[in-house]
Scaffold this active site. Structure first.
Site, PDB file in Angstrom:
ATOM      1  N   THR A  27       0.872  -1.175   0.000  1.00 28.75           N
ATOM      2  CA  THR A  27       0.000   0.000   0.000  1.00 28.75           C
ATOM      3  C   THR A  27       0.909   1.225   0.000  1.00 28.75           C
ATOM      4  O   THR A  27       2.125   1.100   0.157  1.00 28.75           O
ATOM      5  CB  THR A  27      -0.897   0.053   1.254  1.00 28.75           C
ATOM      6  OG1 THR A  27      -0.078   0.252   2.415  1.00 28.75           O
ATOM      7  CG2 THR A  27      -1.704  -1.214   1.428  1.00 28.75           C
ATOM      8  N   ALA A  56       3.167  -1.175   4.700  1.00 30.51           N
ATOM      9  CA  ALA A  56       2.440   0.005   5.176  1.00 30.51           C
ATOM     10  C   ALA A  56       3.473   1.122   5.312  1.00 30.51           C
ATOM     11  O   ALA A  56       4.535   0.924   5.915  1.00 30.51           O
ATOM     12  CB  ALA A  56       1.793  -0.288   6.518  1.00 30.51           C
ATOM     13  N   VAL A  82       7.406  -2.374   6.930  1.00 31.41           N
ATOM     14  CA  VAL A  82       7.281  -0.919   6.964  1.00 31.41           C
ATOM     15  C   VAL A  82       7.965  -0.304   5.740  1.00 31.41           C
ATOM     16  O   VAL A  82       9.146  -0.550   5.487  1.00 31.41           O
ATOM     17  CB  VAL A  82       7.876  -0.346   8.266  1.00 31.41           C
ATOM     18  CG1 VAL A  82       7.656   1.160   8.312  1.00 31.41           C
ATOM     19  CG2 VAL A  82       7.251  -1.014   9.474  1.00 31.41           C
ATOM     20  N   LYS A  83       7.169   0.483   5.016  1.00 33.65           N
ATOM     21  CA  LYS A  83       7.700   1.129   3.809  1.00 33.65           C
ATOM     22  C   LYS A  83       8.329   2.458   4.197  1.00 33.65           C
ATOM     23  O   LYS A  83       7.699   3.294   4.849  1.00 33.65           O
ATOM     24  CB  LYS A  83       6.535   1.421   2.861  1.00 33.65           C
ATOM     25  CG  LYS A  83       6.616   0.702   1.550  1.00 33.65           C
ATOM     26  CD  LYS A  83       5.436   1.131   0.712  1.00 33.65           C
ATOM     27  CE  LYS A  83       5.509   0.578  -0.670  1.00 33.65           C
ATOM     28  NZ  LYS A  83       4.411   1.061  -1.482  1.00 33.65           N
ATOM     29  N   ILE A  84       9.567   2.629   3.761  1.00 39.01           N
ATOM     30  CA  ILE A  84      10.330   3.823   4.131  1.00 39.01           C
ATOM     31  C   ILE A  84      10.855   4.465   2.849  1.00 39.01           C
ATOM     32  O   ILE A  84      11.465   3.773   2.024  1.00 39.01           O
ATOM     33  CB  ILE A  84      11.544   3.430   5.015  1.00 39.01           C
ATOM     34  CG1 ILE A  84      11.131   2.544   6.198  1.00 39.01           C
ATOM     35  CG2 ILE A  84      12.350   4.645   5.426  1.00 39.01           C
ATOM     36  CD1 ILE A  84      10.773   3.262   7.464  1.00 39.01           C
TER      37      ILE A  84
END
Ligand code: E4P
Length: 222
Positions: A27, A56, A82-84
Site C-alpha cells: 500500500t 504500510a 514498513v515502507k520507508i
C-alpha cells in the site's frame, strides 16, 4: 515469482487471495487515502486476509518520526513490512529497524545506487518504480536488472519488488529476468488471465459437449 497486489481495497485483496495466487500486498498513502478507511484498521484487516507480507508506509520524513511510526505499524501484525522512502533519514531508519528485527521496504527507488544503499542498510525489500520511469522516457526494467546484478555480486538477500506496474507486459519482463516479487494493481492481475484463444477454445469445447449430449439422447431413443 511472488505476486503482491498494490492496493488497499479489501474486496480486490479478498478476490486475489481467494484465487490462491496472491502472496502479499503493498500500500502507499495515495492508495490508502482512496479507500477512506482508517489506516491502521485497514492494514490489520489486510494482514488478516492475506496472511503474507503487507507493506504500510510511514509519512514522517525525519529519522525519529519514521522509527516511531514504524514501531507502531510493526505492532499491528507480524505480517507488516514498513515502507520507508529512499532519503538519507530513511536509510538511517532502515538500518535501525533492521537491527530491531522490523522488516522494511525501501520505496520510491528510481536508481540501482539507491537500491544498493537500501540493501546495505538491511532493507528486506526494495521497490523500484518501473512505470514512473517509463513515464519519463526511461526503460524502468533496466533498473531492475541492474539492481539484481548488484545484489548477486554482493550476496544481499534484500528482495526486489517490481513496483509501479502498469500492464501485464511489465509482469512478463519482470518474470523473465527473475525478479523476486511483482506488485500490481488488481486490474493487471485480472488481465493476466485473459487470452482470446482461451475464451474461443472454451466456448467451442462447451458447444461440442452440448452437441454430444444431444447425440447421446437421440441415440437412446432410436
Ligand atoms: C509500490 O509499492 C507503490 O505502491 C506503487 O507500485 C506505485 O505505483 P504507481 O506509480 O502506479 O503509483
Amino acid at each position: 515469482m511472488e505476486i503482491f497486489l498494490d492496493t488497499a481495497n479489501i474486496d480486490e485483496i479478498k478476490k486475489g487471495v481467494d484465487w490462491g495466487i496472491v502472496d502479499g500486498v503493498t500500500t502507499n498513502p495515495t492508495l490508502v487515502s482512496k479507500e477512506q478507511a482508517l489506516f491502521e484498521e485497514r492494514i490489520k484487516e489486510i494482514c488478516d486476509v492475506v496472511q503474507g507480507p503487507v507493506s504500510a508506509e510511514v509519512v514522517s520524513t525525519k529519522y525519529e518520526g519514521m522509527v516511531e511510526e514504524a514501531q507502531k505499524l510493526a505492532k499491528l501484525s507480524e505480517h507488516v513490512v514498513v515502507k520507508i522512502p529512499l532519503i538519507p533519514d530513511g536509510i538511517k531508519a532502515i538500518r535501525t529497524l533492521s537491527r530491531k528485527g522490523i522488516k522494511t521496504n525501501a520505496t520510491l527507488v528510481f536508481s540501482p545506487l539507491q537500491a544498493l544503499l537500501a540493501a546495505k542498510a538491511g532493507a528486506s525489500y526494495v521497490s523500484p518504480f518501473i512505470g514512473r520511469m517509463d513515464d519519463i522516457g526511461n526503460t524502468g526494467m533496466t533498473i531492475v536488472e541492474e539492481i539484481m546484478d548488484i545484489f548477486i555480486n554482493y550476496g544481499y538477500d534484500t528482495k526486489v519488488i517490481v513496483a509501479s506496474v502498469r500492464h501485464p507486459q511489465h509482469v512478463l519482463e519482470a518474470a523473465l529476468i527473475g525478479a523476486d516479487v511483482v506488485t500490481m494493481p488488481f486490474g493487471v492481475l485480472e488481465k493476466m488471465f485473459k487470452h482470446p484463444m482461451t475464451d474461443i477454445g472454451l466456448e467451442n469445447f462447451l458447444k461440442d459437449w452440448e452437441k454430444y449430449q444431444e447425440y447421446l439422447k437421440n441415440k437412446d431413443k432410436n
